[in-house]
Scaffold this motif. Structure first.
Motif, PDB file in Angstrom:
ATOM      1  N   ARG A 136      18.254 -20.202   8.349  1.00  0.00           N
ATOM      2  CA  ARG A 136      17.738 -20.155   6.979  1.00  0.00           C
ATOM      3  C   ARG A 136      18.386 -21.210   6.097  1.00  0.00           C
ATOM      4  O   ARG A 136      17.744 -21.805   5.234  1.00  0.00           O
ATOM      5  CB  ARG A 136      17.957 -18.757   6.376  1.00  0.00           C
ATOM      6  N   SER A 137      19.685 -21.417   6.284  1.00  0.00           N
ATOM      7  CA  SER A 137      20.403 -22.413   5.474  1.00  0.00           C
ATOM      8  C   SER A 137      21.753 -22.691   6.113  1.00  0.00           C
ATOM      9  O   SER A 137      22.187 -21.979   7.033  1.00  0.00           O
ATOM     10  CB  SER A 137      20.598 -21.907   4.037  1.00  0.00           C
ATOM     11  N   PHE A 138      22.427 -23.722   5.632  1.00  0.00           N
ATOM     12  CA  PHE A 138      23.792 -23.999   6.107  1.00  0.00           C
ATOM     13  C   PHE A 138      24.555 -24.766   5.037  1.00  0.00           C
ATOM     14  O   PHE A 138      23.968 -25.407   4.160  1.00  0.00           O
ATOM     15  CB  PHE A 138      23.781 -24.785   7.429  1.00  0.00           C
ATOM     16  N   GLU A 139      25.861 -24.668   5.115  1.00  0.00           N
ATOM     17  CA  GLU A 139      26.766 -25.466   4.285  1.00  0.00           C
ATOM     18  C   GLU A 139      27.816 -26.061   5.204  1.00  0.00           C
ATOM     19  O   GLU A 139      28.265 -25.408   6.146  1.00  0.00           O
ATOM     20  CB  GLU A 139      27.429 -24.595   3.210  1.00  0.00           C
ATOM     21  N   GLN A 140      28.203 -27.302   4.918  1.00  0.00           N
ATOM     22  CA  GLN A 140      29.211 -27.926   5.763  1.00  0.00           C
ATOM     23  C   GLN A 140      30.381 -28.443   4.935  1.00  0.00           C
ATOM     24  O   GLN A 140      30.254 -28.733   3.746  1.00  0.00           O
ATOM     25  CB  GLN A 140      28.603 -29.046   6.594  1.00  0.00           C
ATOM     26  N   SER A 141      31.519 -28.544   5.627  1.00  0.00           N
ATOM     27  CA  SER A 141      32.736 -29.092   5.036  1.00  0.00           C
ATOM     28  C   SER A 141      33.334 -30.059   6.049  1.00  0.00           C
ATOM     29  O   SER A 141      32.754 -30.310   7.100  1.00  0.00           O
ATOM     30  CB  SER A 141      33.736 -27.971   4.741  1.00  0.00           C
ATOM     31  N   THR A 157      26.015 -14.510   9.375  1.00  0.00           N
ATOM     32  CA  THR A 157      26.749 -15.721   9.014  1.00  0.00           C
ATOM     33  C   THR A 157      27.464 -16.230  10.256  1.00  0.00           C
ATOM     34  O   THR A 157      28.240 -15.486  10.877  1.00  0.00           O
ATOM     35  CB  THR A 157      27.766 -15.442   7.898  1.00  0.00           C
ATOM     36  N   PHE A 158      27.202 -17.472  10.629  1.00  0.00           N
ATOM     37  CA  PHE A 158      27.760 -18.026  11.860  1.00  0.00           C
ATOM     38  C   PHE A 158      28.532 -19.298  11.544  1.00  0.00           C
ATOM     39  O   PHE A 158      27.993 -20.249  10.983  1.00  0.00           O
ATOM     40  CB  PHE A 158      26.639 -18.325  12.860  1.00  0.00           C
ATOM     41  N   ASP A 159      29.811 -19.297  11.889  1.00  0.00           N
ATOM     42  CA  ASP A 159      30.672 -20.464  11.678  1.00  0.00           C
ATOM     43  C   ASP A 159      30.741 -21.288  12.957  1.00  0.00           C
ATOM     44  O   ASP A 159      31.000 -20.753  14.049  1.00  0.00           O
ATOM     45  CB  ASP A 159      32.080 -20.028  11.277  1.00  0.00           C
ATOM     46  N   THR A 160      30.510 -22.572  12.831  1.00  0.00           N
ATOM     47  CA  THR A 160      30.558 -23.458  13.986  1.00  0.00           C
ATOM     48  C   THR A 160      31.110 -24.809  13.547  1.00  0.00           C
ATOM     49  O   THR A 160      31.421 -25.014  12.359  1.00  0.00           O
ATOM     50  CB  THR A 160      29.144 -23.599  14.610  1.00  0.00           C
ATOM     51  N   LYS A 161      31.274 -25.706  14.484  1.00  0.00           N
ATOM     52  CA  LYS A 161      31.831 -27.023  14.155  1.00  0.00           C
ATOM     53  C   LYS A 161      30.759 -28.089  13.937  1.00  0.00           C
ATOM     54  O   LYS A 161      30.940 -29.014  13.145  1.00  0.00           O
ATOM     55  CB  LYS A 161      32.772 -27.486  15.289  1.00  0.00           C
ATOM     56  N   TRP A 162      29.641 -27.947  14.652  1.00  0.00           N
ATOM     57  CA  TRP A 162      28.604 -28.975  14.622  1.00  0.00           C
ATOM     58  C   TRP A 162      27.234 -28.316  14.698  1.00  0.00           C
ATOM     59  O   TRP A 162      27.087 -27.249  15.302  1.00  0.00           O
ATOM     60  CB  TRP A 162      28.736 -29.951  15.802  1.00  0.00           C
ATOM     61  N   VAL A 163      26.225 -28.965  14.143  1.00  0.00           N
ATOM     62  CA  VAL A 163      24.853 -28.477  14.231  1.00  0.00           C
ATOM     63  C   VAL A 163      23.954 -29.631  14.666  1.00  0.00           C
ATOM     64  O   VAL A 163      24.054 -30.747  14.135  1.00  0.00           O
ATOM     65  CB  VAL A 163      24.350 -27.906  12.887  1.00  0.00           C
TER      66      VAL A 163
END
Length: 546
Positions: A136-141, A157-163
């Motif tokens: 649905r959406s994502f935010e990156q840092s 909510t899924f935390d990952t390193k790369w998309v």
């Protein structure tokens, strides 16, 4: 592999997403791959697989694509209103067989079957596609990406390193990154295509049949046993057909086909269909931070030339090994910038190629016009890339980029595809074996080929490479047929004798010459150098500790 918290989220499970997943898994990187559709997509869709992609599947050890794919049948057109053959032609250009090109025959395999094959290979790594799961959406840092996923109304909510966004032209990833999709929509090219089961008196299943023409009204039928013994992929086209209305009605599809084919037809089933309009678009860059786009999410075009699906899986293959090295901490994050730098010119030129064919098709009314061996994709190169190194080529300032290239077996530079060579005698083992150069190349390591008159000439170079991490760099010595090859094991490398001279011919090396080639994990020549110092210089562009 961290299968509990996969460091890579792949959005979209078409061929580009599946190849990205398999490439990363073979590199030891676990992935989570999702697709918003609750069920796998059906249909032939982009069925043409060109030789460069067949090489890619070979490196991934997915031999079923070549084994199960069928050669493209001859196209037979007819005198108007009859079943009298007018002419026979080929939708693919002819290329003579060559030891350097083991896959010189393009194959047809429906996307539905291709997806099944690739999913089965993912399952070997305990990875499966999560159908019905939507991004649905994502935010990156700087540290990672937080994605909001939904499945059956449940939010996660899924935390990952790369998309990696391989979610198609209408996908979320490109849109949320804000990447412009530059190009045009062409109203002068439109088809209704799909899969159908029918029998027709006099319709030989050995041919791709074409009735009518593109200028007025027409139909083509390609036999495909994947759909059934009476299965065909159909295309309806022509300015006089109301394709919008036809695409909304199974009955109108039947009626239109029956009106265009002058024989008795029995319709059994319409399996799938889609109304297709030519959009010619691409992004201005393939990534932003930790998020990447590949395949239709990055570029779409007319189906003329059949380059789209092939380009998408080649995007994924280029990205996969680079992302793996960066995530493992073996390469600097700047390596990922070369994904954009290497693929952008290729895709730009691909759109020019397919649009030229489209324009010729519209002008001539002939769907097979303008097809040359460039479509085999074997000339695609990244000679212009900042991470390739060629000590035998003098750099030319302002030299134009020809990324799509033309295969020229009499010329080879760093950045070109690595040629194959068969009947290589592998010595230094208890039992000598016959192999190919392609059998050495895999997506999780670089292969250093040392062409040398003798093992003694190669030894100093091998010694300099001893410090390299064997999990990501492997070496092989290639001796000429004239070498007195005694089966002495070399602990540092495979030892091959080019008994028929195919390798020395394809790589343009003299028997008395020492020359080193570094083959990247994606089957591209990363470096052509004189010796150990050149190899070190190339690897310094890739790895952090060299």
């Amino acid at each position: 592999m961290d299968s509990v918290h996969p460091p890579v989220l792949i959005v979209g499970a078409g061929p580009a997403g599946l190849v990205a997943a398999l490439t990363l898994l073979q590199n030891g990187i676990s992935v989570r791959i999702i697709d918003k559709d609750p069920h796998p997509r059906i249909g032939q869709r982009g069925a043409g697989i060109w030789p460069r992609s067949l090489e890619l599947y070979n490196f991934l050890d997915v031999s079923e694509v070549n084994d199960l794919g069928k050669p493209v049948p001859l196209t037979r057109s007819y005198n108007p209103g009859t079943l009298e053959p007018l002419k026979e032609s080929s939708m693919v250009p002819h290329v003579d067989p060559s030891p350097a090109i083991p896959f010189h025959v393009p194959k047809m395999i429906g996307q539905q079957l291709l997806d099944v094959i690739l999913r089965r290979h993912l399952e070997k790594f305990s990875c499966s596609v999560e159908m019905g799961t939507e991004l649905r959406s994502f935010e990156q840092s700087d540290e990672g990406v937080t994605a909001i996923l939904t499945n059956n109304g449940m939010s996660e909510t899924f935390d990952t390193k790369w998309v990696i966004g391989a979610d198609g032209a209408k996908g979320v990833v490109r849109k949320q990154l804000g990447l412009p999709f530059l190009g045009e929509t062409r109203d002068d090219f439109r088809v209704v295509t799909g899969d159908i089961c029918l029998t027709g008196v006099g319709l030989d299943r050995e041919y791709w049949h074409r009735f009518g023409n593109f200028s007025e009204r027409g139909c083509s039928l390609r036999p495909t046993d994947e759909v059934g013994e009476d299965g065909w992929q159909f295309f309806l086209f022509g300015r006089e057909l109301d394709l919008t209305k036809i695409a909304e009605s199974e009955e109108l599809v039947f009626k239109t086909i029956a009106s265009l084919i002058p024989t008795e037809i029995t319709f059994n089933k319409l399996v799938w269909m889609s109304d297709f309009r030519a959009n010619i678009r691409m992004v201005n860059k393939f990534s932003e931070g930790r998020v990447f786009v590949a395949g239709d999410a990055a570029h779409i075009h007319s189906p003329t030339g059949g380059q789209g699906l092939n380009s998408g899986v080649q995007d994924a293959f280029n990205l996969g090994w680079k992302l793996a090295l960066v995530h493992k901490g073996l390469a600097d994050k700047s390596l990922l910038e070369t994904y954009n730098a290497e693929r952008l010119p290729v895709i730009s030129e691909m759109l020019e190629v397919t649009t030229t064919i489209l324009n010729r098709t519209i002008t001539s009314g002939d769907l097979s016009t303008g097809r040359t061996p460039i479509l085999f994709m074997l000339g695609i190169n990244c000679r212009f890339s900042t991470i390739v190194l060629d000590e035998f080529v003098t750099p030319v300032e302002g030299k134009p980029i020809n990324a799509y290239g033309v295969l020229d077996e009499g010329h080879l530079e760093a950045g070109d595809r690595a040629p194959d060579a068969p009947n290589m005698l592998q010595v230094g083992r208890a039992e000598p074996d016959v192999t190919t150069l392609f059998s050495l190349y895999r997506p999780w390591y670089h292969t250093t080929l040392v062409f040398a008159p003798s093992l003694a000439d190669a030894t100093p170079i091998l010694g300099a490479l001893e410090a390299c991490d064997k999990s990501v760099v492997r070496s092989a010595v290639v001796l000429p047929a004239s070498a007195s090859a005694t089966p002495v094991a070399s602990p540092a490398a495979d030892l091959l004798v080019d008994q028929e001279g195919h390798a020395y011919s394809a790589y343009l090396v003299q028997a008395d010459q020492t020359k080193v080639f570094v083959i990247r994990p994606d089957g591209v020549i990363g470096a052509i150098v004189h010796g150990a110092e050149g190899v070190k210089m190339y690897f310094s562009k890739i790895f952090l500790d060299i």
